[in-house]
Design a protein around this motif. Structure first.
Motif, PDB file in Angstrom:
ATOM      1  N   ASP A  29       0.838  -1.195   0.000  1.00 50.59           N
ATOM      2  CA  ASP A  29       0.000   0.000   0.000  1.00 50.59           C
ATOM      3  C   ASP A  29       0.879   1.254   0.000  1.00 50.59           C
ATOM      4  OD1 ASP A  29      -2.165   1.651   0.109  1.00 50.59           O
ATOM      5  OD2 ASP A  29      -2.596   1.322   2.231  1.00 50.59           O
ATOM      6  N   GLY A  30       0.711   2.096  -0.993  1.00 55.26           N
ATOM      7  CA  GLY A  30       1.489   3.318  -1.099  1.00 55.26           C
ATOM      8  C   GLY A  30       2.801   3.164  -1.844  1.00 55.26           C
ATOM      9  N   ARG A  31       3.232   1.932  -2.094  1.00 57.75           N
ATOM     10  CA  ARG A  31       4.486   1.736  -2.838  1.00 57.75           C
ATOM     11  C   ARG A  31       4.275   1.881  -4.337  1.00 57.75           C
ATOM     12  NH1 ARG A  31       8.089  -3.222  -0.817  1.00 57.75           N
ATOM     13  NH2 ARG A  31       9.464  -2.228  -2.351  1.00 57.75           N
ATOM     14  N   PHE A  32       3.036   1.641  -4.799  1.00 55.12           N
ATOM     15  CA  PHE A  32       2.690   1.922  -6.181  1.00 55.12           C
ATOM     16  C   PHE A  32       1.181   2.133  -6.255  1.00 55.12           C
ATOM     17  CE2 PHE A  32       2.110  -2.666  -5.928  1.00 55.12           C
ATOM     18  CZ  PHE A  32       0.980  -2.911  -6.677  1.00 55.12           C
ATOM     19  N   PHE A  33       0.721   2.660  -7.393  1.00 56.02           N
ATOM     20  CA  PHE A  33      -0.702   2.936  -7.584  1.00 56.02           C
ATOM     21  C   PHE A  33      -1.152   2.339  -8.901  1.00 56.02           C
ATOM     22  CE2 PHE A  33       0.770   5.917  -4.523  1.00 56.02           C
ATOM     23  CZ  PHE A  33      -0.284   6.076  -3.629  1.00 56.02           C
ATOM     24  N   VAL A  34      -2.399   1.934  -8.950  1.00 57.65           N
ATOM     25  CA  VAL A  34      -2.964   1.219 -10.089  1.00 57.65           C
ATOM     26  C   VAL A  34      -3.932   2.146 -10.818  1.00 57.65           C
ATOM     27  CG1 VAL A  34      -4.234  -0.823 -10.831  1.00 57.65           C
ATOM     28  CG2 VAL A  34      -2.788  -0.926  -8.777  1.00 57.65           C
ATOM     29  N   ALA A  35      -3.633   2.474 -12.066  1.00 60.97           N
ATOM     30  CA  ALA A  35      -4.519   3.313 -12.866  1.00 60.97           C
ATOM     31  C   ALA A  35      -5.244   2.454 -13.899  1.00 60.97           C
ATOM     32  CB  ALA A  35      -3.716   4.408 -13.566  1.00 60.97           C
ATOM     33  N   VAL A  36      -6.518   2.762 -14.122  1.00 55.35           N
ATOM     34  CA  VAL A  36      -7.356   1.981 -15.041  1.00 55.35           C
ATOM     35  C   VAL A  36      -7.765   2.877 -16.204  1.00 55.35           C
ATOM     36  CG1 VAL A  36      -9.402   0.515 -15.254  1.00 55.35           C
ATOM     37  CG2 VAL A  36      -8.199   0.681 -13.055  1.00 55.35           C
ATOM     38  N   VAL A  37      -7.312   2.549 -17.406  1.00 51.63           N
ATOM     39  CA  VAL A  37      -7.522   3.429 -18.554  1.00 51.63           C
ATOM     40  C   VAL A  37      -8.992   3.494 -18.962  1.00 51.63           C
ATOM     41  CG1 VAL A  37      -5.182   3.124 -19.419  1.00 51.63           C
ATOM     42  CG2 VAL A  37      -6.972   1.551 -20.154  1.00 51.63           C
ATOM     43  N   THR A  38      -9.772   2.461 -18.675  1.00 47.64           N
ATOM     44  CA  THR A  38     -11.174   2.455 -19.097  1.00 47.64           C
ATOM     45  C   THR A  38     -12.050   3.325 -18.213  1.00 47.64           C
ATOM     46  OG1 THR A  38     -11.452   0.416 -17.809  1.00 47.64           O
ATOM     47  CG2 THR A  38     -11.070   0.186 -20.183  1.00 47.64           C
ATOM     48  N   THR A  39     -11.612   3.607 -16.989  1.00 51.19           N
ATOM     49  CA  THR A  39     -12.406   4.438 -16.078  1.00 51.19           C
ATOM     50  C   THR A  39     -11.760   5.788 -15.803  1.00 51.19           C
ATOM     51  OG1 THR A  39     -11.342   3.504 -14.098  1.00 51.19           O
ATOM     52  CG2 THR A  39     -13.320   2.387 -14.925  1.00 51.19           C
ATOM     53  N   GLY A  40     -10.465   5.906 -16.082  1.00 52.43           N
ATOM     54  CA  GLY A  40      -9.763   7.153 -15.787  1.00 52.43           C
ATOM     55  C   GLY A  40      -9.479   7.354 -14.320  1.00 52.43           C
ATOM     56  N   ILE A  41      -9.491   6.269 -13.533  1.00 54.20           N
ATOM     57  CA  ILE A  41      -9.330   6.344 -12.079  1.00 54.20           C
ATOM     58  C   ILE A  41      -8.049   5.629 -11.678  1.00 54.20           C
ATOM     59  CG2 ILE A  41     -10.287   5.501  -9.879  1.00 54.20           C
ATOM     60  CD1 ILE A  41     -13.061   5.975 -11.052  1.00 54.20           C
ATOM     61  N   TYR A  42      -7.373   6.144 -10.643  1.00 51.80           N
ATOM     62  CA  TYR A  42      -6.246   5.414 -10.063  1.00 51.80           C
ATOM     63  C   TYR A  42      -6.562   5.025  -8.624  1.00 51.80           C
ATOM     64  CZ  TYR A  42      -4.455   9.616  -7.593  1.00 51.80           C
ATOM     65  OH  TYR A  42      -4.298  10.712  -6.781  1.00 51.80           O
ATOM     66  N   CYS A  43      -6.045   3.852  -8.207  1.00 50.77           N
ATOM     67  CA  CYS A  43      -6.400   3.244  -6.930  1.00 50.77           C
ATOM     68  C   CYS A  43      -5.147   2.808  -6.174  1.00 50.77           C
ATOM     69  CB  CYS A  43      -7.278   1.997  -7.140  1.00 50.77           C
ATOM     70  SG  CYS A  43      -8.807   2.270  -8.033  1.00 50.77           S
ATOM     71  N   ARG A  44      -5.366   2.470  -4.910  1.00 51.79           N
ATOM     72  CA  ARG A  44      -4.347   1.778  -4.139  1.00 51.79           C
ATOM     73  C   ARG A  44      -4.396   0.291  -4.503  1.00 51.79           C
ATOM     74  NH1 ARG A  44      -6.443   3.819   1.665  1.00 51.79           N
ATOM     75  NH2 ARG A  44      -4.662   2.650   2.511  1.00 51.79           N
ATOM     76  N   PRO A  45      -3.293  -0.438  -4.315  1.00 48.51           N
ATOM     77  CA  PRO A  45      -3.324  -1.876  -4.638  1.00 48.51           C
ATOM     78  C   PRO A  45      -4.254  -2.675  -3.741  1.00 48.51           C
ATOM     79  CG  PRO A  45      -1.224  -1.266  -3.628  1.00 48.51           C
ATOM     80  CD  PRO A  45      -1.940   0.018  -3.934  1.00 48.51           C
TER      81      PRO A  45
END
Length: 469
Positions: A29-45
Motif C-alpha cells: 500500500d502506497g508503494r505503487f498505484f494502479v490506474a485503469v484506462v477504461t475508467t480514468g481512475i487510479y487506486c491503491r493496490p
C-alpha cells in the motif's frame, strides 16, 4: 486533462505489481498505484473494487505520477489515505527534507527561494530534484499534496468547506475550488455530499492514518511508556497521545492503534485549523507511519545475516527537535528513571497549562528565562539547557556551537526529534552492551537505515539504564 500512458518506471516490475494488486497485499500500500484506462481512475493496490483486466491497467510509483497522467483518485479506496514515503526517501536526504518542509506548509506560507535557502541549495537544483523524481515542479507537488489532504478532510470530517480550504493551505476558497476540481476531477461539494456522516466540530476531529504492516506496536508503546511525562503525554494499552504547541497554536491528540485496519484512529483537537496539515504530518512522523519496514528489514537482513530482527519496528518520535534536544541533555550521564524525573520537574515548573490539568512542554523562551535551579543537576548542564534555548530563539536549530552538546546528544536529538533514518549512536551504553553479542556487526552496511538497526539492537536489551529521554 487527456489520459497518457508513459512507460512504466523501471523500479516497478509489472508482474510483481499484478500479483500484489490481485492479492490486495497491504504491505504494498502506497508503494505503487494502479490506474485503469477504461475508467480514468487510479487506486491503491488494496482497493476492494473488482480487479480490472491487466490489459487496462497502468502502474505508477506515486499518486502524483498517476494524477499527472490524467487519472483521478478513486473514491472507494481513497489514495489520499495511503501511506507515503516510498523506498527512495531513505537514500535521498535533501529531497526527503524538502518533502517534509512542503508537507509542513513551506510553499503555502513562503516561496521557492525561501525553501531552497532552508535546504542550503540553489532554486535550480531544487527544481531539478523534483523534475527528476516526479516530473513536476515543487509547487505542483505542493498543490497535489494540498488537494489530497483536503480530500481526506472531506471524506473523514464534517468541517466546513471554507475551513478545509484554509486547513489544507489555500489562501482563498475560490482558489481551492478551482485547483481541487482541476486535480481531483470533482468539486469539493460533490465529495462532501457522498460522505456526510462524521460529527466533527471545527476544533475537534477524527482522522484515520494508515501504515504498511507490520507494526511492532507493543515495542513502540513500551518505549514511549517508559519515557512518558505525566500531564504532557499518555500511553494506554492501545493508544498514545500528548498535548502540543505548534506555530503559536495549541492542541492535543490521541492515536488509537487499529491493527485490523493497518491504521491509527487519531482524535485531534487544534485551536487553529490553518496548522492542521503540518500537525498531521508531524503525528505521522512521531508514529513513523510511512516507514517501509519490509524493505528496511530486507536490507538489514542482507547485510546483518546473523542478527534476529523484530518485524515492524518503528522510530519513536518526539514532538520537535527542540524538545528532543532538551530531553537528551536532561538524560546525559544519568539513568532513564533519573532523566524522566528531571523532565517531569521541567514540565511541571515551566510548561504552560493545557486542558484537563495537563501541561505543554516548555518553550525556548521559558527555559532561556529561568535559572533552572529547581533541577537537581550540575550547573554546567543547566547552562547547556539555557544555551540550547537561546540558540533556538536565535534561529540556530542545529545547536552546532552550544557548549555541552556532543555528537551523542546531537545524534540522539536527530533520531527522536527529526526521525532521521540513518543515525548511529556511537558510544551509547545500551548499544555497546548489545554489540558485545554481535562483535562482527558492520553498521556502515546498514546505511541509509542505521537508525532502524539501532532500534533492533536496543530491542534485544531488556534493561538500558543509561538511555536518555
Amino acid at each position: 486533462m487527456p489520459i497518457t500512458t508513459p512507460a512504466m518506471p523501471p523500479s516497478l516490475d509489472p508482474e510483481h505489481c499484478r500479483v500484489a494488486r490481485m492479492a490486495r497485499d497491504a504491505r504494498f500500500d502506497g508503494r505503487f498505484f494502479v490506474a485503469v484506462v477504461t475508467t480514468g481512475i487510479y487506486c491503491r493496490p488494496i482497493c476492494p473494487a473488482p480487479a480490472p483486466h491487466e490489459r487496462n491497467v497502468r502502474y505508477y510509483a506515486s499518486a502524483l505520477e498517476a494524477a499527472s497522467a490524467g487519472f483521478r483518485p478513486c473514491l472507494r479506496c481513497r489514495p489520499d489515505s495511503a501511506p507515503g514515503s516510498p523506498a527512495w526517501q531513505g537514500t535521498d536526504t535533501t529531497l526527503r527534507r524538502a518533502l517534509r518542509l512542503i508537507d509542513e506548509g513551506a510553499l503555502s506560507t513562503g516561496n521557492m527561494t525561501q525553501l531552497a535557502d532552508r535546504l542550503g541549495i540553489g532554486e535550480r537544483h531544487l527544481r531539478g530534484l523534483f523534475q527528476r523524481r516526479f516530473g513536476v515542479s515543487p509547487k505542483a507537488y505542493a498543490l497535489h499534496r494540498q488537494c489530497l489532504f483536503a480530500k481526506q478532510l472531506l471524506h473523514q470530517t464534517r468541517l466546513p468547506i471554507t475551513q478545509i480550504a484554509f486547513a489544507s493551505g489555500f489562501s482563498s476558497v475560490r482558489r481551492f475550488n478551482d485547483t481541487f476540481r482541476q486535480r481531483i476531477g470533482l468539486a469539493p461539494r460533490d465529495i462532501r455530499r457522498q460522505h456526510a456522516d462524521n460529527k466533527d466540530t471545527q476544533q475537534s476531529m477524527q482522522l484515520t492514518l494508515s501504515y504498511r504492516p507490520p507494526y511492532a506496536w507493543q515495542t513502540y508503546r513500551n518505549f514511549m511508556r517508559k519515557r512518558a511525562i505525566a500531564g504532557l503525554e499518555w500511553v494506554e494499552e492501545n493508544a498514545v497521545g500528548r498535548h502540543f504547541l505548534w506555530a503559536g497554536t495549541s492542541g492535543h491528540f490521541t492515536a488509537h492503534h487499529q491493527p485490523q485496519r493497518h491504521a491509527f484512529r487519531v482524535e485531534l483537537a487544534l485551536d487553529d485549523l490553518r496548522q492542521l496539515a503540518p500537525v498531521v504530518a508531524n503525528i505521522r512522523r512521531i508514529l513513523d507511519l510511512d516507514a517501509d519496514c519490509e524493505l528496511i528489514e530486507q536490507h538489514l537482513a542482507t547485510n546483518q545475516t546473523h542478527l534476529p530482527l523484530l518485524n515492524g519496528l518503528r522510530l519513536p518520535g518526539t514532538w520537535s527537535p527542540f524538545e528532543a534536544m532538551i530531553r537528551a541533555v536532561l538524560g546525559q550521564q544519568v539513568s532513564l528513571i533519573a532523566a524522566r524525573r528531571l523532565t517531569q520537574q521541567l514540565v511541571n515548573a515551566l510548561g504552560q497549562p493545557a486542558p484537563a490539568n495537563g501541561r505543554h512542554f516548555p518553550g525556548a523562551e521559558a527555559i532561556a528565562g529561568s535559572d533552572l535551579t529547581f533541577l537537581g543537576m550540575p550547573g554546567r548542564r543547566r547552562q547547556t539547557l539555557i544555551d540550547v534555548a537561546r540558540a533556538s530563539l536565535e534561529g540556530n536549530h542545529d545547536f552546532l556551537n552550544v557548549s555541552g552538546i556532543g555528537p551523542w546528544t546531537r545524534d540522539y536529538a536527530r533520531l527522536r526529534g527529526d526521525s532521521n533514518p540513518d543515525v548511529w549512536l556511537t558510544g551509547d551504553a545500551g548499544l555497546r552492551r548489545a554489540l558485545k553479542q554481535w562483535p562482527d556487526l558492520d553498521a556502515e552496511q546498514a546505511a541509509p537505515w542505521r537508525s532502524y538497526l539501532l532500534m533492533q539492537l536496543w530491542s534485544l536489551e531488556d534493561e538500558r539504564p543509561h538511555e536518555t529521554q
